[in-house]
Motif scaffolding. Structure first.
Motif, short mmCIF file in Angstrom:
data_model
loop_
_atom_site.label_atom_id
_atom_site.label_comp_id
_atom_site.label_asym_id
_atom_site.label_seq_id
_atom_site.Cartn_x
_atom_site.Cartn_y
_atom_site.Cartn_z
N THR A 163 26.61 -0.88 -3.39
CA THR A 163 26.60 -0.31 -5.01
C THR A 163 26.06 0.84 -5.32
O THR A 163 26.29 1.52 -6.15
CB THR A 163 25.52 -1.61 -5.65
N ASN A 164 25.03 1.47 -4.05
CA ASN A 164 24.65 2.77 -4.30
C ASN A 164 25.44 3.93 -3.64
O ASN A 164 24.59 4.90 -3.55
CB ASN A 164 23.17 2.64 -3.99
N GLN A 212 15.96 10.14 -0.96
CA GLN A 212 17.12 10.01 -2.07
C GLN A 212 17.18 8.58 -2.74
O GLN A 212 16.94 7.75 -2.23
CB GLN A 212 18.43 10.28 -1.24
N ARG A 213 17.39 8.75 -4.09
CA ARG A 213 17.27 7.42 -5.03
C ARG A 213 18.23 6.46 -4.57
O ARG A 213 17.77 5.50 -4.38
CB ARG A 213 17.46 8.17 -6.42
N ALA A 214 19.39 6.94 -4.22
CA ALA A 214 20.40 5.80 -3.66
C ALA A 214 19.87 5.10 -2.55
O ALA A 214 19.96 3.80 -2.52
CB ALA A 214 21.81 6.43 -3.35
N LYS A 243 16.69 4.60 -1.73
CA LYS A 243 15.66 3.71 -2.25
C LYS A 243 16.06 2.46 -2.85
O LYS A 243 15.43 1.58 -2.69
CB LYS A 243 14.74 4.71 -3.31
N LEU A 244 16.97 2.54 -3.78
CA LEU A 244 17.53 1.32 -4.27
C LEU A 244 18.18 0.54 -3.39
O LEU A 244 17.95 -0.77 -3.50
CB LEU A 244 18.74 1.83 -5.20
N ALA A 245 18.86 1.11 -2.27
CA ALA A 245 19.35 0.07 -1.34
C ALA A 245 18.48 -0.39 -0.42
O ALA A 245 18.45 -1.75 -0.27
CB ALA A 245 20.30 1.20 -0.38
N GLU A 249 15.41 -1.02 -1.40
CA GLU A 249 14.76 -2.08 -2.37
C GLU A 249 15.46 -3.46 -2.13
O GLU A 249 14.99 -4.64 -2.31
CB GLU A 249 14.81 -1.76 -3.77
N GLU A 250 16.78 -3.53 -2.25
CA GLU A 250 17.61 -4.81 -2.42
C GLU A 250 17.85 -5.30 -1.04
O GLU A 250 17.67 -6.53 -0.81
CB GLU A 250 18.98 -4.14 -2.62
N GLY A 294 23.21 -3.66 -1.57
CA GLY A 294 22.61 -2.46 -2.23
C GLY A 294 23.11 -1.09 -1.70
O GLY A 294 23.20 -0.12 -2.38
#
Length: 302
Positions: free
Chosen positions: A229-230, A261-263, A265-267, A269-270, A226
């Motif tokens: 990819t982010n 930061q959104r990136a 948060k996504l990282a 989460e993964e 994650g």
């Protein structure tokens, strides 16, 4: 960080204006504390654990702990404390290590026969010792070695220590910057009871955390996917085995970015999908030294 500094400036108690470190007065960590927080009083502690415990108990506002050195590498002792601490990392500091040969007043470079210091300091000044035919003698601490020669009164014995230690213990600096490598720099982390609150929109941030992956093939690869990819840069990743059977690896990581930061948060989460345990250790401003590299100077006079 701003909260800690504000309390340190206006707090009425000694604890609110103190920063703890491991070592004796005059140690390199003492110099680092004085360089980064010149308005605070330094508090010597015998171990990393007691320095951090002083903050947790309210005896000090901050603790500064070394984590890595450009020559010696990782400072391992801290990692065993991170899983159990409730403190947060609020800042980082890079301290240029400037070794000095110190001795009693009246001693000269020719009169010195033996030099005491920490084993790492002796190793980092090997060329100087060999050139001047000085016999190394291992001591537990650089500043402790300076204090000991001041107490013993033997002009044939010197110490490798800081210029600050020389001033504290009434010694003379016979030679400065005797280290073999001119990039000898130690990175320190600053711990507090309270989290820092840097604004990621105006400040480049670093985030530190611990995690343990599930015991299955490619778990680490998938857990870190994650971040790739982010577009989140991982600047530090260290592993060490935990558990009675040493069957699972725990990881300490530092990444560029803020959890808001959104990136990020996504990282995260993964990461959560493939991890059994996750512990945030703090988000803090990236030190300007990261952009300047080894040419970044320390504060003059330290």
């Amino acid at each position: 960080m701003a909260k800690a500094r504000k309390r340190a400036r206006i707090g009425g108690s000694a604890a609110s204006n103190s920063i703890a470190f491991q070592g004796e007065a005059g140690a390199n960590s003492d110099m680092a504390c004085r360089s980064a927080f010149p308005y605070m009083t330094t508090l010597p502690c015998p171990t990393f654990e007691t320095a951090m415990a002083a903050v947790q108990a309210g005896k000090a506002e901050l603790a500064m702990i070394p984590v890595e050195n450009s020559i010696a590498g990782r400072v391992a002792d801290l990692h065993s404390l991170l899983p159990h601490t409730r403190l947060k990392i609020v800042a980082e500091h890079f301290q240029r290590v400037e070794h000095c040969l110190v001795a009693l007043p009246g001693a000269t470079l020719k009169s010195i026969k033996t030099v005491k210091s920490h084993v790492q300091a002796l190793a980092q000044c090997r060329n100087f010792l060999r050139k001047h035919r000085l016999a190394p003698l291992v001591h537990a601490d650089t500043a402790g070695a300076a204090r000991e020669i001041a107490e013993d009164g033997d002009k044939a014995v010197g110490a490798i220590a800081s210029s600050l230690a020389a001033r504290i213990y009434g010694l003379k600096v016979l030679a400065r910057n005797i280290e073999d490598a001119d990039h000898n720099t130690t990175r320190m982390l600053v711990f507090s009871r309270d989290e820092a609150s840097p604004d990621w929109r105006t400040v480049q941030c670093m985030t530190a955390f611990l995690f343990r992956v599930k015991s299955r093939p490619a778990a680490l690869y998938k857990a870190l996917g994650g971040f790739a990819t982010n577009g989140v840069n991982i600047v530090k990743l260290e592993s060490y085995l935990s558990g009675a059977q040493f069957e699972q690896a725990q990881f300490y990581a530092e990444v560029e970015g803020h959890p808001d930061q959104r990136a990020m948060k996504l990282a995260f989460e993964e990461l959560g999908f493939f991890s059994e345990e996750f512990k945030p250790l703090g988000t803090f401003p990236a030190n300007p030294f990261r952009r300047k590299g080894w040419e970044a100077p320390t504060r003059p006079g330290t």
